[in-house]
Structure formats: structure tokens, C-alpha cells
Design an enzyme around this catalytic site. Structure first.
Site: not given
Ligand code: COA
Length: 380
Positions: A80, A324
Site C-alpha cells: 500500500c 483505496h
Molecule cells: N464500504 C461501503 N460500501 C461498500 C464497500 C465498502 N468498503 N464495499 C462494497 N460496498 C457496497 C457497494 O455499494 C457495492 O455496490 P456497487 O457494486 O453498486 O458498488 C456493494 O456493497 C457490493 O459490493 P461488493 O464489491 O460486491 O462487496 P464485497 O462484499 O465483495 O466486498 C468488502 C466488501 C468489505 C469485503 C471489500 O470492500 C473489502 O475487502 N474491502 C477491504 C479492501 C482491503 O482490504 N484493502 C486493502 C487494505 S490494506
């Protein structure tokens, strides 16, 4: 030895870009930075490109797309902190007197690489037990609540603050204001963290043009912002179980930066920190020495980290709100610092800000505390 100045910044909209790739995004950010600096792009003498999952020679593709192929180009991968490390390398080349005008780009098309939670490297112990990034931070949140009495509602105030800041940022991934109830009612991801406690999977890129004293005076004197420090450390080997609520790596990297910039934490007017999860913001601002250990959640509750507060944290919306795109993140933080210090941050402007700090931290390796940490200090 010359000082290093940021004279131009550019950034794509952060979010999902199904019709673009990391080359397109990097090229757009680079051209915007050149336009912002108001220079002929042929003045650029060298380029540095941070990215994580974009494959070989991404930087060369970006340069080719903007007609700058042939420049000395260094691709940088540092988890990152990749984009921030690209800025650091670029600044060293200027400081050493090798070049007067360089560009640092950070780019990532993450939605084409991941669906759902990011996983640690397969060689890491966390991966072996099935942990993902959200679950690792969830354990740290639980431990912090145990040690310092932070409530779940206090933790929710961090995504509320950052997403409300992001609503003021036209380039942010999320533009909708939220409430504590929205956070607490969002879907569970890894207890106690819920969806709004997590940064999203984002595509995006950012770029900055750096100049020496000499070039700055000649081409871009009025809007330049000084890069007073750009420090980097990698984690030390864990020989015994370490604290889950204090980050020695963040503390040491910050101390290097304060010393280099000739300031202390009390001189920082605002900061962008690596809030990949809500709890991460707590660990980072306390690791940076900006708030005492265990004190940040109550300070957020008192509004001290708000845009109008004593020390605004993540005015851009941070990773939680702005998004991010790993390689782009560290450069985008510096873009925000520059816009704030120039007084060009629109309705999220922090009045009178003179010293801004950006912090990134990412990655893990077997037995290592954290892979890479960067701290940059910019002054006006
Ligand atoms: N915050 C708010 N809403 C979120 C979100 C988040 N982090 N991630 C997804 N959504 C919402 C969006 O509205 C999305 O709708 P869209 O497709 O119209 O944009 C909906 O949820 C579905 O998104 P999706 O991508 O299918 O969600 P997911 O369940 O696959 O992923 C997390 C959600 C939280 C697991 C994922 O965002 C994640 O792992 N985040 C952390 C990333 C990370 O680890 N980065 C490195 C850190 S060092």
C-alpha cells in the site's frame, strides 16, 4: 543540496472504472499533473510509477500513452506504500542533483484483480489460517476495545467523519453522507467490523510533478509546496508476540519524518492517514504521536478530527471514503495535502493550514511486523 517541491498534481476520479485499465488511469493523472504545473511535458527528465497488482512494466505503458516513452522509468512495488515510495525515490533523484523535473505516478485497477476481501500473501501465517485483511483488522479492533474501552459507536464515528468528508470531494469513490446508524446497520464483514468500516476495492490513479529549487524558480514559483520529508521503513522481525494496538513501525517512520522536517507532531495542522479500516485510523494517528494512546476515539467524538477541528484527519475522505486503489493511494494523499496547502480544496478547505502529513502502511510477510511504512511532510 536542493529542496524538493511539488509543483503539479493530478488525480482521476476514484471508484469503479470498468472501461479503463491502470495504464489509462495513470496516463490521465499524469497529464492532469502536467497541466496543473503548467509546464511542457518534455521538461520531465525521469519517472517513477507505484503499483501493486498491475503486472510488469506498468509505468512504461503509462509513459508510452502520454508520449513520454524513453525516459528513465522506475516501477515501484511496496504494497500500500507503493505510490508514496515512488514519490520518495523521485525526490531523492532531485535532491541528489541528478534531475530537476521528475514525475511520480501511482495507479491501480483493483476491481479487475479482486472480488470481495483481499487476502494476505499465501506464504503468510494469516493466509494459512484463512484470514483476510478485514479479519486481521477486526481482531485489532476487538483488542483495542478491550484495552482502552472504545465503544462500537465511537469506532463508527470514524467512517461517518471520513465519508462525510468524501461527500465534499468530487473525486471520491463514495459521495453519500452517512450516520452512526448506517454504520451499525451495514452488513457484518468480520466482527466487530461492518461494511462501512472497510475501505472499498477501488480503481484510480494520481500523479505529482516534483522540481528542484532551480526549476521551481524558473517554471512554477508561485504555487509550489515544499516536500519537507519523505521517509520509509520496513518492519522488523517479530521475535516475540507484539502489540495489536500500537505500531512501532508507524512511530519510527514518523520520528524520522519529524526529524527530517524539523518539526514535532504538535506542528502538524492536518493529516491523511492509512485508514484501510476504521480501526486503522485509530492505530495510525496514535502511532504517529498526534494523539496519546487510547485517546483518539474520544477526541473524534469531541469533533477534534473534523474539518473544523483541532487536527483534521483525512479531509479527502481517506481510504474509507475516497477509496483505496493500492498503488494510487500514497500519491493521492499528497495530492490532497497540496490542494489543502494551496487553499484549493473547495468546501473541504482547512483554513490556514501550513503543515500537512501523509501516512501509508501496508503489506505483511512471515515474521515481519508490517512490510512498508511511509510518512511525508509538506509545508507551505
Ligand atoms: N464500504 C461501503 N460500501 C461498500 C464497500 C465498502 N468498503 N464495499 C462494497 N460496498 C457496497 C457497494 O455499494 C457495492 O455496490 P456497487 O457494486 O453498486 O458498488 C456493494 O456493497 C457490493 O459490493 P461488493 O464489491 O460486491 O462487496 P464485497 O462484499 O465483495 O466486498 C468488502 C466488501 C468489505 C469485503 C471489500 O470492500 C473489502 O475487502 N474491502 C477491504 C479492501 C482491503 O482490504 N484493502 C486493502 C487494505 S490494506
Amino acid at each position: 543540496m536542493t529542496d524538493v517541491h511539488v509543483v503539479g498534481v493530478g488525480m482521476t476520479r476514484f471508484g469503479k472504472h470498468p472501461d479503463a485499465d491502470s495504464t489509462d488511469l495513470g496516463a490521465q493523472a499524469l497529464l492532469e499533473a502536467v497541466a496543473d504545473a503548467g509546464i511542457d511535458p518534455r521538461l520531465i527528465e525521469a519517472a517513477y510509477c507505484g503499483h501493486v497488482f498491475q503486472g510488469m512494466v506498468t509505468g512504461q505503458r503509462v509513459l508510452a500513452q502520454v508520449g513520454l516513452a524513453g525516459l528513465p522509468l522506475t516501477n515501484v512495488e511496496n504494497a500500500c506504500s507503493s505510490g508514496a515510495t515512488a514519490i520518495r525515490e523521485a525526490s531523492f533523484a532531485v535532491r541528489a542533483g541528478e534531475y530537476d523535473v521528475v514525475v511520480a505516478v501511482g495507479t491501480e485497477h483493483l476491481t479487475s484483480q479482486f472480488r470481495g476481501a483481499l487476502t494476505p500473501d499465501p506464504s503468510d501465517p494469516e493466509a494459512a489460517v484463512g484470514a483476510t485483511m478485514p479479519s486481521v483488522y477486526a481482531m485489532r479492533a476487538r483488542r483495542y476495545m478491550h484495552e482502552f474501552g472504545m465503544t462500537r459507536e465511537q469506532l463508527a464515528l470514524i467512517p461517518v467523519k471520513n465519508k462525510n468528508n468524501a461527500a465534499l470531494n468530487p473525486l471520491a469513490h463514495f459521495r453519500t453522507r452517512i450516520t452512526v446508524e448506517d454504520v451499525l446497520e451495514s452488513r457484518p464483514v468480520a466482527d466487530p467490523l461492518r461494511l462501512h468500516d472497510c475501505s472499498p476495492v477501488t480503481d484510480g490513479a494520481a500523479a505529482v510533478i516534483l522540481m528542484s529549487d532551480k526549476a521551481k524558480k524558473r517554471f512554477c514559483d508561485t504555487r509550489a509546496v515544499r516536500l519537507a520529508a519523505s521517509t520509509l521503513r520496513s518492519g522488523s522481525v517479530d521475535v516475540e508476540p507484539t502489540s495489536m494496538t500500537f505500531e512501532p513501525l508507524t512511530r519510527l517512520t514518523a520520528q524520522d519524518a519529524y526529524e527530517r522536517a524539523g518539526i514535532g507532531p504538535e506542528d502538524v495542522d492536518f493529516c491523511e492517514v492509512h485508514d484501510c479500516f476504521s480501526i486503522a485510523e485509530v492505530l495510525r494517528v496514535e502511532g504517529l504521536g498526534l494523539f496519546g494512546q487510547g485517546e483518539y476515539p474520544a477526541a473524534v467524538q469531541r469533533g477534534e478530527a473534523d474539518l473544523g477541528g483541532r487536527l483534521p484527519v483525512n479531509p479527502s475522505g481517506g481510504l474509507l471514503g475516497k477509496g483505496h486503489p493500492l498503488g494510487g493511494t500514497g500519491v493521492a494523499q499528497v495530492v490532497e495535502l497540496v490542494r489543502q496547502l494551496r487553499g484549493e480544496a473547495g468546501n473541504r478547505q482547512i483554513e490556514g493550514a501550513k503543515v500537512g502529513l501523509a501516512h501509508c502502511r501496508g503489506g505483511k510477510a512471515v515474521g515481519i511486523e508490517g512490510a512498508a511504512c511511509t510518512v511525508q511532510v509538506l509545508t507551505r
